[in-house]
Scaffold this active site. Structure first.
Site, short mmCIF file in Angstrom:
data_model
loop_
_atom_site.label_atom_id
_atom_site.label_comp_id
_atom_site.label_asym_id
_atom_site.label_seq_id
_atom_site.Cartn_x
_atom_site.Cartn_y
_atom_site.Cartn_z
N ASP A 1 -5.56 -0.22 -6.48
CA ASP A 1 -5.54 -1.03 -7.71
C ASP A 1 -6.87 -1.00 -8.44
OD1 ASP A 1 -7.17 -2.72 -6.13
OD2 ASP A 1 -6.45 -4.46 -7.25
N GLU A 2 -7.73 -0.05 -8.10
CA GLU A 2 -9.10 -0.13 -8.61
C GLU A 2 -9.67 1.26 -8.86
OE1 GLU A 2 -11.45 -2.14 -5.67
OE2 GLU A 2 -13.30 -1.64 -6.69
#
Ligand code: TTP
Ligand code: MG
Length: 396
Positions: free
Chosen positions: A104-105
Site C-alpha cells: 500500500d506504499e
C-alpha cells in the site's frame, strides 16, 4: 536542482478494503488479523478501531479486550494484492521511477514528470484523486525534496492527508515533531536520545553531529542529517525482485546470545544462497528482531559495494543484532537483503572480496549436488538443520 518525491500510503489499507467491499462495516471498528481467540496479531484496523487503542502488530487477544464489539476479520490477501496492482498502475502513469515499499506504499520520483503533468503538488493531487476514483479507497500523500521528508509528510495528517514539506516550511513543520518520527529511531534510540535531552527533531538537529557520532557511531551522523532535512537516497525504480528475506519463529523464546547469533548466521547463509541462485547481489542488509512482547525492530546497514558472499552477510547480520538487541527474549528473527542488482550489470569494485565469492560459489555447487545440509561454514556452531518454521520469500 531539487528532486520532487511523492510518497503515497493507503489509509488503514486492509481494513479499508474490507469496509469498501461490505458497506455494513462502514463507520465500524474493523480489525483485520488473526483469530481473536488465538495467539496471533492484528494486521491492521480501521480508524474507528484505533479510537479504542487497537494498533497493527498488537496481540489480537489484547485488541479483543480493548474492543470486544469490533468486527474481526481474517486477512484476505488476494483482495489487497488486487487493489495494490491498481494503485501501482496509476503511479506508473505519472513516472517510471516508482519504488514500492509495501502493498500500500510507494515512493515516486516525479522530477522529470513536471513538464507533462504540472507541478509536483498537481501530480500528487491527480494521483490521490485517481486512486479514490479507481479503487474507492483513500490514500495519504506526502510531497517533498527527499524520501525521508516525503514519507514524513504523508503520515502527518492521515487519513486522506495531503502535505508538502518544502524548504520554506521544513523548520515549521518538522522541527517540533518528536524524534521518533525520524527513520530509524525506535524505543531504544529514543531512550538514549532522551538522556541527552533530545526530544524533538529540532533538538536532534541542534545537537553537534560529532558528539552524536561519538555516542551512536555512524548512525548518529545519519540521524543528524535527517533531522537537518538531508537525505541523499534516490528512489530505486527496480521493478525486479526488491528484496530477499528469511525469517524464523522459534518454538520457544530465546535469550541465549550464542544460539541467537547462530540462527542469524544460518539465515544469512540461506539468504546468500538464494541471492546467488537468482544471480543477484545486494547492497543493503536488514535484520528483524521480534521480542516476546511482540515489539519488533528492524535495522539496516549498507555495504560500500554490491555483494552476495555469505561471510559479509552473516557477519553483518550478527553485527546488527549485537548492536541492537536489548537483551529481552526473542520470538522471531529475520534477515533480508535489498537494493539488488543483477550480477552481469555490476561494476567491478576494487574492494570486492573475490576469495569469499569463490568460497560461496563452491559451497553452492556442493549443495546443489549433495543437498543443503551437506556442508556448512565453520563459523556456525550449532547443529545445522533447516529452521523448522522458516518463512520468507522474495518480494517485489
Ligand atoms: P500500514 O500502511 O502501516 O498501515 P495501514 O495502511 O493499515 O494504516 P495507515 O493509515 O496508518 O497507513 O500498513 C499497510 C498494510 O500492511 C496494513 O493495512 C496491514 C499490513 N500490516 C501488517 O500486516 N502488519 C503490520 O504490523 C503492519 C504495520 C501492517
Ligand atoms: Mg498505509
Amino acid at each position: 536542482m531539487d528532486s520532487h518525491i511523492i510518497h503515497v500510503d493507503m489509509d488503514a489499507f486492509y481494513a479499508a478494503v474490507e469496509q469498501r467491499d461490505n458497506p455494513a462495516l462502514k463507520g465500524k471498528p474493523v480489525i483485520v488479523g488473526a483469530d481473536p481467540k488465538g495467539r496471533g496479531v492484528v494486521s491492521t484496523c480501521s480508524y474507528e478501531a484505533r479510537a479504542y487503542g487497537v494498533r497493527s502488530g498488537m496481540p489480537i487477544s489484547r485488541a479483543y479486550k480493548l474492543c470486544p464489539r469490533g468486527v474481526y476479520l481474517p486477512v484476505n490477501m488476494s483482495k489487497y494484492v488486487e487493489a495494490s496492482k491498481q494503485i501501482r498502475d496509476i503511479f506508473y502513469k505519472y513516472t517510471p521511477i516508482v519504488e514500492p515499499i509495501a502493498l500500500d506504499e510507494a515512493f515516486l520520483d516525479v522530477t522529470h514528470s513536471t513538464q507533462i503533468w504540472g507541478n509536483p503538488k498537481q501530480i500528487a493531487l491527480m494521483i490521490q484523486r485517481e486512486i479514490e476514483q479507481n479503487t474507492r479507497l483513500t490514500a495519504s500523500v506526502g510531497i517533498s525534496y527527499n524520501k525521508f521528508l516525503a514519507k514524513l509528510a504523508s503520515g502527518l495528517k492521515k487519513p486522506k492527508g495531503f502535505i508538502e514539506i518544502s524548504r520554506d516550511n521544513f523548520k515549521e513543520l518538522v522541527w517540533p515533531l518528536p524524534v521518533t518520527k525520524v527513520w530509524g529511531v525506535g524505543p531504544r534510540t529514543k531512550n538514549l536520545l532522551e538522556k541527552l535531552n533530545i526530544k524533538t527533531i529540532y533538538d536532534l538537529a541542534k545537537y553537534p553531529a560529532e558528539d552524536l557520532e561519538t555516542i551512536l557511531g555512524k548512525r548518529g551522523r545519519q540521524l543528524h542529517q535527517l533531522a537537518s532535512g538531508q537525505d541523499y537516497r534516490s528512489v530505486e525504480s527496480d521493478q525486479e525482485i526488491k528484496s530477499i528475506g528469511k525469517e524464523i519463529t522459534f518454538d520457544k523464546d530465546l535469550d541465549d546470545i550464542i544460539i541467537i547469533k547462530d540462527h542469524f548466521r544460518e539465515l544469512g547463509q540461506r539468504v546468500g544462497n538464494r541471492l546467488r541462485s537468482k544471480k543477484l547481489k545486494a547492497k543493503c542488509l536488514s535484520i528483524k528482531i521480534r521480542y516476546n512482547d511482540f515489539t519488533t525492530v528492524t535495522r539496516s546497514c549498507s555495504f560500500s559495494y554490491h555483494l552476495s558472499n555469505d561471510k559479509e552477510l552473516l557477519d553483518g547480520a550478527v553485527r546488527l543484532f549485537i548492536d541492537n538487541w536489548n537483551g529481552n527474549p526473542v520470538r522471531l528473527i529475520g534477515v533480508s537483503v535489498s537494493n539488488l542488482i543483477e550480477v552481469y550489470s555490476e561494476q567491478l569494485s576494487l574492494f570486492m572480496d573475490i576469495k569469499e565469492d569463490i568460497i560461496a560459489q563452491t559451497i553452492d555447487n556442493i549443495r546443489a549436488r549433495y543437498g543443503y545440509n551437506i556442508i556448512n561454514r565453520g563459523s556456525i556452531t550449532k547443529k545445522t538443520h533447516p529452521p523448522e518454521k522458516e518463512v520468507g520469500n522474495d518480494s517485489r
